[in-house]
Design a protein around this motif. Structure first.
Motif, PDB file in Angstrom:
ATOM      1  N   SER A 321       0.821  -1.202   0.000  1.00 56.52           N
ATOM      2  CA  SER A 321       0.000   0.000   0.000  1.00 56.52           C
ATOM      3  C   SER A 321       0.860   1.259   0.000  1.00 56.52           C
ATOM      4  O   SER A 321       0.558   2.222  -0.708  1.00 56.52           O
ATOM      5  N   SER A 322       1.947   1.268   0.769  1.00 54.52           N
ATOM      6  CA  SER A 322       2.741   2.493   0.797  1.00 54.52           C
ATOM      7  C   SER A 322       3.506   2.681  -0.511  1.00 54.52           C
ATOM      8  O   SER A 322       3.707   3.816  -0.946  1.00 54.52           O
ATOM      9  N   GLN A 325       1.008   4.108  -2.816  1.00 52.41           N
ATOM     10  CA  GLN A 325       0.764   5.494  -2.441  1.00 52.41           C
ATOM     11  C   GLN A 325       1.893   6.391  -2.950  1.00 52.41           C
ATOM     12  O   GLN A 325       1.646   7.464  -3.504  1.00 52.41           O
TER      13      GLN A 325
END
Ligand SMILES: [Zn+2]
Length: 436
Positions: A321-322, A325
């Motif tokens: 997810s990071s 992102q």
């Protein structure tokens, strides 16, 4: 012949793609199996909770819950100095409205009301309902609310019979939420609450895997039996003890139309008492019931292997997810050649060991070359100006997450005998100019 080879290349590229994507989509087949299986009320749970602020390690502030039979004896404890300081600093009473067991059709009306009132709330969703109502799950995020994990199917016997089953459901629901909304949540609420359901092993495993487990300190009583009328929900809320931070348990699953009906009056009540409304974030100290001396369940202890599995999953998803992102925030890469421009959005190019990597197909076709697959020898060849300028063996082929064959742009252009005449690479601008 050429056309056939091109088709073969496409097939190969797609095949690479499937390898990449396969790992994360396996669970969806079970998605729609069980619907509306939510069981008896969380409200039936006795509640003995403590606030556990994340920032200050100190004694908990214990309060008594209104409902529930087998309440442990508890006493009011004065907030510690650090907590008093935090409260004084904030000096604002906050209420976190939480809606469990959705999303369902009722969620849409809850969202409409929240929008009208201009307030944020938190939705603890079931994985199976996220997959069943993906558009509503997306709407929760689009309208600025928080989403948390409430397990996949809410079945107490399974969840609290064995930790491995519980962990599976946590993971499955995280995936469902992430794939549907793009949000990786670490907020979690235990079906039925943690009291008499969680032992210390459950608490420790969830903490080790980075989850924040949120119980509540106001039970609206909207699920103590079927069809609790709105007036009764409101009476229960008004009869509940007030505190500087309130986490209010409500339900937005199918059958909870009375909760929807009561919501405007609930909001009005807390406004009249001077509360601000907020959603739960990673920074909000969870309100958590204490581990009960005696559980409702007989089960084996949580094992190290089970903890490791959940922890590794959780870390992997957070990492993924990071990265996604970070990629979203990156500028596009623009390659100029004469009047022509090749624009690659973040995610369509990557940086590996300092080198910009792009899709070999995109780059080759953009400069006017073509790709051919040498099936006999297992090679991908790039042709430019009638010459074979690049040949990759299957071992040399690297693929992106989307399954495209990627190459370092500078090295590839050298093979095409195209020079890079200017190069700008920083956090805001990424552009390359090529010789004609
Ligand atoms: Zn629930």
């Amino acid at each position: 012949m050429r056309r056939m080879l091109k088709v073969a290349i496409c097939a190969m590229i797609m095949w690479f793609g499937l390898i990449e994507l396969g790992s994360f989509t396996g669970d969806q087949s079970n998605a729609a199996k069980e619907r509306e299986t939510v069981q008896a009320s969380e409200a039936a749970t006795a509640a003995h909770y403590e606030a556990k602020p994340l920032l200050a390690a100190h004694a908990s502030n214990e309060t008594k819950q209104q409902s529930g039979k087998d309440q442990p004896a508890n006493t009011e404890v004065k907030p510690s100095d650090s907590e008093s300081a935090e409260m004084a600093e904030a000096n604002q009473k906050i209420v976190y409205l939480t809606f469990d067991d959705g999303p369902s059709k009722n969620t849409e009306q809850v969202l409409d009301i929240l929008k009208q009132e201009g307030i944020s709330a938190t939705f603890f969703v079931l994985g199976e309902h996220v997959l069943g109502q993906p558009e509503i799950a997306k709407r929760i995020i689009a309208e600025g609310h928080a989403i948390g994990n409430h397990t996949y199917d809410h079945k107490y016997e399974r969840l609290y019979g064995r930790f491995s089953e519980f962990a599976e459901q946590v993971m499955k629901t995280d995936k469902a939420i992430y794939q549907t909304t793009g949000v990786r949540t670490i907020l979690f609420r235990a079906p039925g609450g943690t009291y008499t359901n969680f032992d210390q092993g459950y608490f420790d495993a969830m903490a080790a895997a980075g989850y924040q487990v949120h119980d509540w300190n106001v039970d609206s009583g909207d699920s103590k039996r079927q069809g609790v009328p709105a007036s009764e929900i409101l009476t229960t809320i008004k009869g509940s003890k007030l505190a500087s931070k309130l986490s209010v348990l409500l339900h937005d699953s199918a059958g909870h139309t009375e909760s929807v009906k009561a919501l405007p009056a609930i909001i009005k009540y807390y406004k009249s008492k001077g509360y601000a409304f907020a959603k739960i974030t990673d920074e909000v100290a969870p309100i958590q019931f204490k581990a009960a001396g005696k559980l409702k369940w007989t089960r084996a202890h949580v094992t190290k292997t089970e903890i490791t599995k959940l922890t590794q999953f959780s870390e992997k998803l957070s990492r993924e997810s990071s990265l996604a992102q970070a990629a979203k925030n990156e500028p596009e890469l623009i390659v100029h050649r004469g009047e022509g421009k090749l624009v690659l959005k973040s995610g369509e190019y990557s940086i590996t060991s300092g080198a910009i990597e792009v899709s070999l197909r995109k780059l080759t076709e953009w400069v006017g070359g073509s790709l051919l697959l040498d099936v006999e020898n297992g090679l991908i060849d790039a042709y430019y100006d009638g010459n074979r300028v690049l040949s990759l063996t299957s071992k040399e082929i690297h693929t992106s997450r989307e399954g495209q064959v990627i190459v370092p742009v500078r090295a590839a252009l050298q093979k095409f005998e195209i020079q890079i005449t200017k190069y700008v690479y920083n956090d805001q601008q990424r552009e390359i100019w090529l010789s004609e």
